[in-house]
Motif scaffolding. Structure first.
Motif, mmCIF file in Angstrom:
data_model
loop_
_atom_site.group_PDB
_atom_site.id
_atom_site.type_symbol
_atom_site.label_atom_id
_atom_site.label_comp_id
_atom_site.label_asym_id
_atom_site.label_seq_id
_atom_site.Cartn_x
_atom_site.Cartn_y
_atom_site.Cartn_z
ATOM 1 N N PRO A 147 0.795 -1.561 -0.052
ATOM 2 C CA PRO A 147 -0.020 0.025 0.018
ATOM 3 C C PRO A 147 0.653 1.441 -0.029
ATOM 4 O O PRO A 147 2.036 1.452 0.397
ATOM 5 C CB PRO A 147 -0.787 -0.094 1.305
ATOM 6 N N ARG A 148 0.099 2.389 -0.459
ATOM 7 C CA ARG A 148 1.122 3.601 -0.460
ATOM 8 C C ARG A 148 1.376 4.168 0.909
ATOM 9 O O ARG A 148 2.522 4.759 0.907
ATOM 10 C CB ARG A 148 0.068 4.614 -1.188
ATOM 11 N N TRP A 149 0.488 3.782 2.015
ATOM 12 C CA TRP A 149 0.813 4.148 3.223
ATOM 13 C C TRP A 149 2.308 3.507 3.789
ATOM 14 O O TRP A 149 3.006 3.886 4.469
ATOM 15 C CB TRP A 149 -0.006 4.165 4.193
ATOM 16 N N THR A 150 2.517 2.177 3.040
ATOM 17 C CA THR A 150 3.601 1.502 3.682
ATOM 18 C C THR A 150 5.015 2.231 3.024
ATOM 19 O O THR A 150 5.723 2.214 3.867
ATOM 20 C CB THR A 150 3.388 -0.136 3.213
ATOM 21 N N THR A 299 6.995 -2.380 8.617
ATOM 22 C CA THR A 299 6.961 -3.910 8.864
ATOM 23 C C THR A 299 5.787 -4.670 8.570
ATOM 24 O O THR A 299 5.284 -5.542 7.989
ATOM 25 C CB THR A 299 7.667 -4.455 10.001
ATOM 26 N N ALA A 300 4.735 -3.726 9.288
ATOM 27 C CA ALA A 300 3.325 -4.631 9.330
ATOM 28 C C ALA A 300 2.759 -4.140 8.024
ATOM 29 O O ALA A 300 1.991 -5.271 7.671
ATOM 30 C CB ALA A 300 2.517 -3.523 10.465
ATOM 31 N N GLY A 301 2.975 -3.334 7.449
ATOM 32 C CA GLY A 301 2.303 -3.258 5.808
ATOM 33 C C GLY A 301 2.952 -4.467 5.026
ATOM 34 O O GLY A 301 2.383 -5.218 4.446
ATOM 35 N N TYR A 302 4.179 -4.504 5.199
ATOM 36 C CA TYR A 302 4.972 -5.712 4.536
ATOM 37 C C TYR A 302 4.282 -6.909 4.608
ATOM 38 O O TYR A 302 3.952 -7.814 4.017
ATOM 39 C CB TYR A 302 6.398 -5.561 4.635
ATOM 40 N N ALA A 303 4.008 -7.386 6.147
ATOM 41 C CA ALA A 303 3.639 -8.454 6.660
ATOM 42 C C ALA A 303 2.251 -8.700 6.046
ATOM 43 O O ALA A 303 1.524 -9.787 5.753
ATOM 44 C CB ALA A 303 3.632 -8.563 8.078
ATOM 45 N N ILE A 304 1.345 -7.714 6.172
ATOM 46 C CA ILE A 304 0.084 -7.809 5.524
ATOM 47 C C ILE A 304 0.040 -8.076 4.132
ATOM 48 O O ILE A 304 -0.656 -8.965 3.668
ATOM 49 C CB ILE A 304 -1.030 -6.511 6.034
ATOM 50 N N THR A 305 0.746 -7.502 3.365
ATOM 51 C CA THR A 305 0.922 -7.507 1.985
ATOM 52 C C THR A 305 1.420 -8.869 1.490
ATOM 53 O O THR A 305 0.812 -9.587 0.430
ATOM 54 C CB THR A 305 1.869 -6.501 1.238
#
Length: 321
Positions: A147-150, A299-305
């Motif tokens: 996501p862009r926010w990540t 890291t949270a964004g990467y894990a979700i993706t």
């Protein structure tokens, strides 16, 4: 072997031996190469002795439980142990101290050895947790756009150590008293060689560039120029676990350091005028907190993706239900 080695060393210290033990205070290093008078310490601090033995005993029970009962029951405990050991190892300190030691600065090898041992133990328990985890669908070797926010948080995590760490430390290395009194700058130049100052200035922001992997293709797929591994998926935990531990360490260090500074001001050990005079040092503590938060969110964004598609589909169905 890790638990046995730790218990053996701590028992040796409790019995009166001091090989490998350090009495150095990280905030005021005196004779780091000699352990700051470790041989003269008669009463061992609790967490260096019996407290550490108690933690090692709990880890031993966890390992024995793994052997005796189904492996899947200890996944959570193994992850907790891994995170605890890695946080205690304080990788950020290793990131600074090892390059400084290689550059010739007097260093506390006992402290470095202990931290490296804790880091190795953390990785071992992380491997145990990963081996005991339920088998999941293998993630396909495709790239999923984060996501862009990540991406924004990733760029923030890269910029903070450059602006908040490299810039002031670079100015200090060049002899500019930026945000600190002249006497403190003189102390820095007396205690740090040119190569040590360069290492302390450049290593953190260069290491911070790895955060970009959490938002770029090479963080999910091994680049094609890497022989033998080209195009293969990057193991998800290989990115998530180290990044998560470093994020927690950075934020924890910043918060605890700020709390110590506030307590010193309230008790009168440090005067408010000194804080104002050395505002750049205080700002560095805030940089650690922001750096940790930015890295944690990335890291949270990467894990979700990068979650396995089957898991993502299941979560989507549950949310719709």
């Amino acid at each position: 072997m890790f638990v046995v080695a730790e218990v053996t060393v701590r028992a040796y210290w409790i019995a009166g031996g001091r090989w490998g033990y350090t009495a150095c205070d990280r905030t005021d290093l005196v004779d780091p190469t000699g352990g700051c008078g470790a041989n003269r310490v008669e009463t061992l601090p609790f967490w260096a002795g019996w407290g550490a033995v108690g933690v090692a005993a709990a880890l031993a029970v966890l390992v024995l439980y793994t052997v005796r009962f189904p492996c899947r029951h200890v996944v959570a405990g193994s992850w907790v142990a891994a995170v605890l050991l890695l946080v205690l190892a304080f990788p950020l300190h290793l990131l600074f101290e090892i390059p400084a030691a290689l550059a010739g600065r007097p260093s506390d090898w006992r402290d470095l050895g202990t931290r490296l041992a804790l880091a190795a133990g953390g990785l071992l328990f992380a491997g145990l947790a990963n081996a005991c985890a339920p088998q999941r669908v293998v993630r396909a070797a495709d790239y999923r756009t984060v996501p862009r926010w990540t991406r924004r948080w990733a760029y923030t995590a890269v910029a903070l150590p450059v602006v908040g760490w490299a810039v002031p430390h670079g100015l200090w290395a060049l002899g500019v008293a930026f945000g600190i009194p002249q006497r403190q700058l003189d102390d820095i130049h007396r205690n740090l060689s040119t190569w040590t100052g360069a290492a302390v200035t450049l290593v953190p922001p260069l290491a911070g560039l790895l955060v970009l992997g959490l938002a770029q293709r090479w963080g999910q797929q091994i680049p094609r120029w890497v022989p033998g591994l080209r195009g293969r998926p990057v193991p998800r935990l290989l990115a998530v676990v180290p990044a998560g531990v470093v994020a927690l360490t950075l934020a924890t260090y910043g918060v605890l350091s700020i709390a110590v500074l506030v307590r010193q001001v309230l008790t009168g050990d440090t005067h408010w005028s000194e804080v104002r005079e050395g505002w750049a040092v205080t700002a560095t503590l805030l940089v650690f907190v922001g750096w940790g938060v930015a890295l944690g969110v990335t890291t949270a964004g990467y894990a979700i993706t990068t979650r396995p598609r089957q898991e993502q589909a299941t979560n989507a169905e549950l949310s719709r239900g």
